[in-house]
Design a protein around this motif. Structure first.
Motif, PDB file in Angstrom:
ATOM      1  N   GLY A 182      40.902  46.409  15.429  1.00 28.49           N
ATOM      2  CA  GLY A 182      40.551  47.183  15.937  1.00 28.49           C
ATOM      3  C   GLY A 182      39.198  47.080  15.350  1.00 28.49           C
ATOM      4  N   LEU A 185      37.233  45.070  15.838  1.00 28.76           N
ATOM      5  CA  LEU A 185      36.489  44.748  17.146  1.00 28.76           C
ATOM      6  C   LEU A 185      35.102  45.734  16.971  1.00 28.76           C
ATOM      7  CD1 LEU A 185      36.787  44.087  20.154  1.00 28.76           C
ATOM      8  CD2 LEU A 185      37.755  46.036  20.922  1.00 28.76           C
ATOM      9  N   TRP A 186      35.413  46.650  16.619  1.00 25.62           N
ATOM     10  CA  TRP A 186      33.852  47.612  16.789  1.00 25.62           C
ATOM     11  C   TRP A 186      32.880  46.636  15.938  1.00 25.62           C
ATOM     12  CZ3 TRP A 186      30.363  48.724  13.412  1.00 25.62           C
ATOM     13  CH2 TRP A 186      29.835  50.664  13.053  1.00 25.62           C
ATOM     14  N   LEU A 189      31.334  44.665  18.124  1.00 27.93           N
ATOM     15  CA  LEU A 189      30.535  45.778  19.065  1.00 27.93           C
ATOM     16  C   LEU A 189      29.127  45.742  18.583  1.00 27.93           C
ATOM     17  CD1 LEU A 189      33.110  47.391  20.598  1.00 27.93           C
ATOM     18  CD2 LEU A 189      32.319  46.038  22.063  1.00 27.93           C
ATOM     19  N   ALA A 212      34.719  52.637  23.145  1.00 28.87           N
ATOM     20  CA  ALA A 212      34.956  50.458  23.580  1.00 28.87           C
ATOM     21  C   ALA A 212      35.824  49.756  22.674  1.00 28.87           C
ATOM     22  CB  ALA A 212      32.948  49.771  23.611  1.00 28.87           C
ATOM     23  N   ALA A 213      35.301  50.484  21.501  1.00 28.01           N
ATOM     24  CA  ALA A 213      36.556  50.175  20.076  1.00 28.01           C
ATOM     25  C   ALA A 213      38.140  50.173  20.496  1.00 28.01           C
ATOM     26  CB  ALA A 213      35.712  50.010  19.113  1.00 28.01           C
ATOM     27  N   GLY A 216      39.602  48.895  23.286  1.00 29.51           N
ATOM     28  CA  GLY A 216      39.979  47.581  22.936  1.00 29.51           C
ATOM     29  C   GLY A 216      41.555  47.534  22.209  1.00 29.51           C
ATOM     30  N   THR A 217      41.663  48.237  21.380  1.00 30.87           N
ATOM     31  CA  THR A 217      42.195  48.802  20.068  1.00 30.87           C
ATOM     32  C   THR A 217      43.687  48.293  20.522  1.00 30.87           C
ATOM     33  OG1 THR A 217      40.786  49.177  18.580  1.00 30.87           O
ATOM     34  CG2 THR A 217      43.435  49.489  17.739  1.00 30.87           C
ATOM     35  N   ALA A 219      43.997  48.022  23.959  1.00 32.13           N
ATOM     36  CA  ALA A 219      44.204  47.010  24.504  1.00 32.13           C
ATOM     37  C   ALA A 219      44.866  46.092  23.753  1.00 32.13           C
ATOM     38  CB  ALA A 219      43.213  46.529  25.854  1.00 32.13           C
ATOM     39  N   ILE A 220      44.264  45.307  22.952  1.00 33.34           N
ATOM     40  CA  ILE A 220      44.702  44.399  21.360  1.00 33.34           C
ATOM     41  C   ILE A 220      45.626  44.760  21.846  1.00 33.34           C
ATOM     42  CG2 ILE A 220      44.641  43.376  20.151  1.00 33.34           C
ATOM     43  CD1 ILE A 220      41.667  43.565  19.680  1.00 33.34           C
ATOM     44  N   ALA A 250      44.500  52.770  17.638  1.00 34.92           N
ATOM     45  CA  ALA A 250      43.514  52.894  18.450  1.00 34.92           C
ATOM     46  C   ALA A 250      42.766  54.466  18.125  1.00 34.92           C
ATOM     47  CB  ALA A 250      43.971  53.755  20.165  1.00 34.92           C
TER      48      ALA A 250
END
Length: 290
Positions: A182, A185-186, A189, A212-213, A216-217, A219-220, A250
């Motif tokens: 996560g 991902l940040w 982004l 968004a991060a 996405g976390t 979702a991962i 998340a």
């Protein structure tokens, strides 16, 4: 050059404090191994601990540039190389402890690395960090020229390999690995936002990155449990939608992202209620006009 000296050779308290902070986790990880005669359990714990800190240090090194853009604290760039080398050091310590655990049986170690895919991925990541560490000197920067920047962008790929290795060796409890994913991902982004020339000091931009991060976390984590384990992924997804303790990765990513987004607002309010003296503003204006 000593790590507590700046580029001009002068003592830097900031660099010394960062250097000490980098060493502390290593002392904590290795203490049981050094003072419990290297029995099996401390070495196993130290292997995992050193690997965890290798990934953390790598992500911190990648976070330095976004941190500078958000906070305008330019001195943080002075420790980017140091933190990157710390990631390499912890990764090599991780590998060395694995060698010790396997009694330095080179043939067995080589076979394990070739056969077990998660070990293959981890070994490639360690070797990648070694390459980046060896080429991090000023001399190598001059020799490689523009290729130096291209080579060191591989740190993002190495981070992906390290996180994937983390997931695969964690098996069912992938909380820490998901958290690292996560944060990564940040970072990606934020890199995209900078590429698009979005204002990194804008609370709106930072708020969007945080949300968004976090999504996405979640979702991962959902995808990992759905593809790699027998645990129903919907159970994990439902857990991410509810506030609970301990926090799901998340939620942690979201909270950290919101704190980052709040920084420019707090800085602006601080400047409004604590205005600088006129003499200081005049002095800065004179320096800027030179």
């Amino acid at each position: 050059m000593f790590p507590w000296l700046d580029h001009s050779g002068r003592f830097s308290m900031f660099k010394l404090m960062v250097f000490i902070a980098i060493l502390v986790p290593g002392c904590v990880v290795l203490w049981p191994v050094l003072f419990h005669e290297g029995v099996s359990l401390p070495i196993k714990d130290a292997i995992h601990g050193s690997g965890d800190w290798a990934i953390r240090m790598l992500l911190i090194s990648l976070a330095i540039t976004p941190f500078r853009r958000v906070t305008k604290f330019t001195r943080v760039v002075l420790v980017r190389r140091m933190v990157g080398l710390a990631a390499m050091g912890y990764a090599l310590c991780h590998l060395l402890l694995y060698f010790i655990d396997q009694s330095f049986d080179i043939s067995r170690i080589a076979t394990e690395i070739l056969v077990r895919i998660y070990l293959t991925i981890g070994f490639v990541a360690v070797m990648g960090l070694v390459v980046l560490g060896v080429t991090s000197t000023n001399g190598m920067m001059r020799r490689l020229g523009r290729n130096w920047g291209r080579l060191h962008k591989a740190s993002y790929v190495i981070a992906v390999l390290g996180i994937l290795h983390f997931f695969m060796q964690s098996k069912l409890d992938v909380t820490e690995a998901t958290l690292m994913a996560g944060f990564y991902l940040w970072l990606m982004l934020s890199r995209f936002a900078s590429y698009r020339n979005w204002k990194m000091k804008s609370p709106v931009t930072l708020l969007g990155l945080a949300v968004a991060a976090a999504l996405g976390t979640a979702a991962i984590e959902y995808a990992w449990f759905g593809l790699a384990t027998g645990v129903p992924p919907l159970v994990v997804l439902q857990a991410n939608l509810h506030w609970m303790y301990p926090l799901r990765p998340a939620w942690t990513v979201l909270i950290v992202g919101l704190l980052i987004a709040a920084f420019p607002v707090g800085k602006q309010l601080w400047g409004k209620f604590n205005p600088q003296p006129a003499s200081m503003r005049t002095g800065r204006a004179r320096v800027a006009s030179r």
